[in-house]
Structure formats: structure tokens, C-alpha cells
Design a protein around this motif. Structure first.
Motif, PDB file in Angstrom:
ATOM      1  N   GLU A   3       0.925  -1.068   0.158  1.00 28.70           N
ATOM      2  CA  GLU A   3      -0.067  -0.007  -0.117  1.00 28.70           C
ATOM      3  C   GLU A   3       0.948   1.114  -0.213  1.00 28.70           C
ATOM      4  OE1 GLU A   3      -3.747   1.309  -0.431  1.00 28.70           O
ATOM      5  OE2 GLU A   3      -3.319  -0.806  -0.305  1.00 28.70           O
ATOM      6  N   TRP A   4       2.275   1.120   0.685  1.00 28.16           N
ATOM      7  CA  TRP A   4       2.747   2.299   0.752  1.00 28.16           C
ATOM      8  C   TRP A   4       3.343   2.807  -0.765  1.00 28.16           C
ATOM      9  CZ3 TRP A   4       8.061   3.423  -0.775  1.00 28.16           C
ATOM     10  CH2 TRP A   4       8.586   4.792  -0.241  1.00 28.16           C
ATOM     11  N   VAL A   5       3.720   1.799  -1.701  1.00 22.70           N
ATOM     12  CA  VAL A   5       3.962   2.240  -2.978  1.00 22.70           C
ATOM     13  C   VAL A   5       2.999   3.124  -3.615  1.00 22.70           C
ATOM     14  CG1 VAL A   5       4.982   1.355  -5.325  1.00 22.70           C
ATOM     15  CG2 VAL A   5       5.908   0.404  -2.893  1.00 22.70           C
ATOM     16  N   ASN A   7       0.387   4.577  -2.502  1.00 17.18           N
ATOM     17  CA  ASN A   7       0.070   5.842  -2.261  1.00 17.18           C
ATOM     18  C   ASN A   7       1.475   6.834  -2.559  1.00 17.18           C
ATOM     19  OD1 ASN A   7      -2.565   5.134  -1.106  1.00 17.18           O
ATOM     20  ND2 ASN A   7      -1.424   4.343   0.836  1.00 17.18           N
ATOM     21  N   SER A   8       2.393   6.266  -2.408  1.00 22.49           N
ATOM     22  CA  SER A   8       3.844   7.168  -2.568  1.00 22.49           C
ATOM     23  C   SER A   8       3.638   7.808  -4.200  1.00 22.49           C
ATOM     24  CB  SER A   8       4.838   6.457  -2.463  1.00 22.49           C
ATOM     25  OG  SER A   8       4.972   6.097  -1.061  1.00 22.49           O
ATOM     26  N   VAL A   9       3.278   6.935  -4.853  1.00 21.73           N
ATOM     27  CA  VAL A   9       3.103   7.193  -6.438  1.00 21.73           C
ATOM     28  C   VAL A   9       2.187   8.645  -6.585  1.00 21.73           C
ATOM     29  CG1 VAL A   9       2.376   6.465  -8.870  1.00 21.73           C
ATOM     30  CG2 VAL A   9       3.680   4.863  -7.381  1.00 21.73           C
ATOM     31  N   ASP A  10       1.049   8.612  -5.858  1.00 20.86           N
ATOM     32  CA  ASP A  10       0.152   9.637  -6.109  1.00 20.86           C
ATOM     33  C   ASP A  10       1.007  10.783  -5.300  1.00 20.86           C
ATOM     34  OD1 ASP A  10      -1.796   8.582  -7.299  1.00 20.86           O
ATOM     35  OD2 ASP A  10      -2.968   8.234  -5.412  1.00 20.86           O
ATOM     36  N   TYR A  11       1.392  10.756  -4.194  1.00 18.94           N
ATOM     37  CA  TYR A  11       2.166  11.998  -3.435  1.00 18.94           C
ATOM     38  C   TYR A  11       2.827  12.545  -4.142  1.00 18.94           C
ATOM     39  CZ  TYR A  11      -0.866  10.716   0.536  1.00 18.94           C
ATOM     40  OH  TYR A  11      -2.124  10.657   1.346  1.00 18.94           O
ATOM     41  N   LEU A  12       3.976  11.422  -4.609  1.00 21.44           N
ATOM     42  CA  LEU A  12       5.056  12.062  -5.574  1.00 21.44           C
ATOM     43  C   LEU A  12       4.643  12.906  -6.742  1.00 21.44           C
ATOM     44  CD1 LEU A  12       8.065  11.662  -6.167  1.00 21.44           C
ATOM     45  CD2 LEU A  12       7.479   9.672  -7.730  1.00 21.44           C
TER      46      LEU A  12
END
Length: 148
Positions: A3-5, A7-12
Motif C-alpha cells: 500500500e505504501w508504494v 500511495n507514494s506514487v500519488d504523493y510523488l
């Protein structure tokens, strides 16, 4: 895929577009206030004036022209993450696919939302710079007429 990856794509990508929009707004305001208070009599050569007026416009144009590509890259990565997640789960539900694709498209929309006003302001500021150069040329002709 954890899940971290996801969510990180969106935030990045959304974060990068947010940063670009802040930089673009700073550049627009800097140029606006410079143009508003520029002393045309301070410049003895046209090239000096053109250099001073052109500062930061290239960066503004670069942000405006590249923001949609950053958004598109975010969309492609988001779609890839969606397909990897579906492939790993082994389940193919229409709901999961549609939600993943819809979320991936938000970065394209973000890129376009950054690009449109940035390019609009770039065009506005470029035109203002052209007007200031024309005013400088008129001032020079007026000085020549008085001295001649």
C-alpha cells in the motif's frame, strides 16, 4: 504491491505538480512586479533591457510545457500500479480496475491545471516585455530628437 508504494506514487506526482505550481506563481509575481516598476531610462542599450525583461520567462515556459508530461507520467505509473495490483491479487473486478484508472488520471488533470494558467501568464508577460521594449525605443527616439 504494498500500500505504501501505491500511495507514494500519488504523493510523488501530485507533490511535484504542486511544487511546480508554487514556483510558477512565484516567477509570475516576480516578473509582474519587476515589469511594473522597471525604469526604462536606466538602460542604455536595447540588449540590456531585453536580457533584464527575459529573466525567468524561460523557466516559466518550461514549467508550463512540461507539467502535462509530468501528469501523464503519473497516469502511466498509476495504471501500471493498478495492473500489477490486479495481477498479484488474481481477482479481476471491474470496480477495482475503474477506481485504479480513475485515480491514475488525476495526475494528468493536475498537470493540465498547472500548465494552462502558467502558459497564459507566460504569454501575458512576454507581451508586456515586448511593450516595454517598444516604449524604450520610443524614449530613445525622443532623446535623439531633443539632442539632434
Amino acid at each position: 504491491m504494498n500500500e505504501w508504494v501505491i500511495n507514494s506514487v500519488d504523493y510523488l506526482f501530485i507533490g511535484a505538480l504542486g511544487l511546480l505550481s508554487v514556483i510558477a506563481m512565484w516567477l509570475v509575481l516576480e516578473r509582474y512586479f519587476f515589469y511594473r516598476h522597471v525604469d526604462l531610462n536606466r538602460f542604455s542599450q536595447k540588449e540590456e533591457l531585453e536580457i533584464a525583461l527575459g529573466e525567468n520567462l524561460t523557466m516559466l515556459a518550461s514549467i508550463g510545457s512540461n507539467a502535462p508530461f509530468i501528469g501523464l507520467l503519473g497516469t502511466v505509473v498509476g495504471i501500471m500500479v493498478t495492473f500489477v495490483t490486479i495481477g498479484q491479487s488474481g481477482l479481476v473486478e471491474t470496480k477495482e480496475i475503474m477506481v485504479g484508472l480513475a485515480l491514475a488520471l488525476k495526475t494528468t488533470a493536475g498537470g493540465i491545471l498547472v500548465a494552462i494558467p502558467t502558459i497564459w501568464f507566460y504569454n501575458l508577460l512576454t507581451r508586456k516585455a515586448e511593450i516595454l521594449v517598444a516604449r524604450w525605443e520610443m524614449l530613445q527616439r525622443g532623446k535623439e530628437a531633443k539632442s539632434g
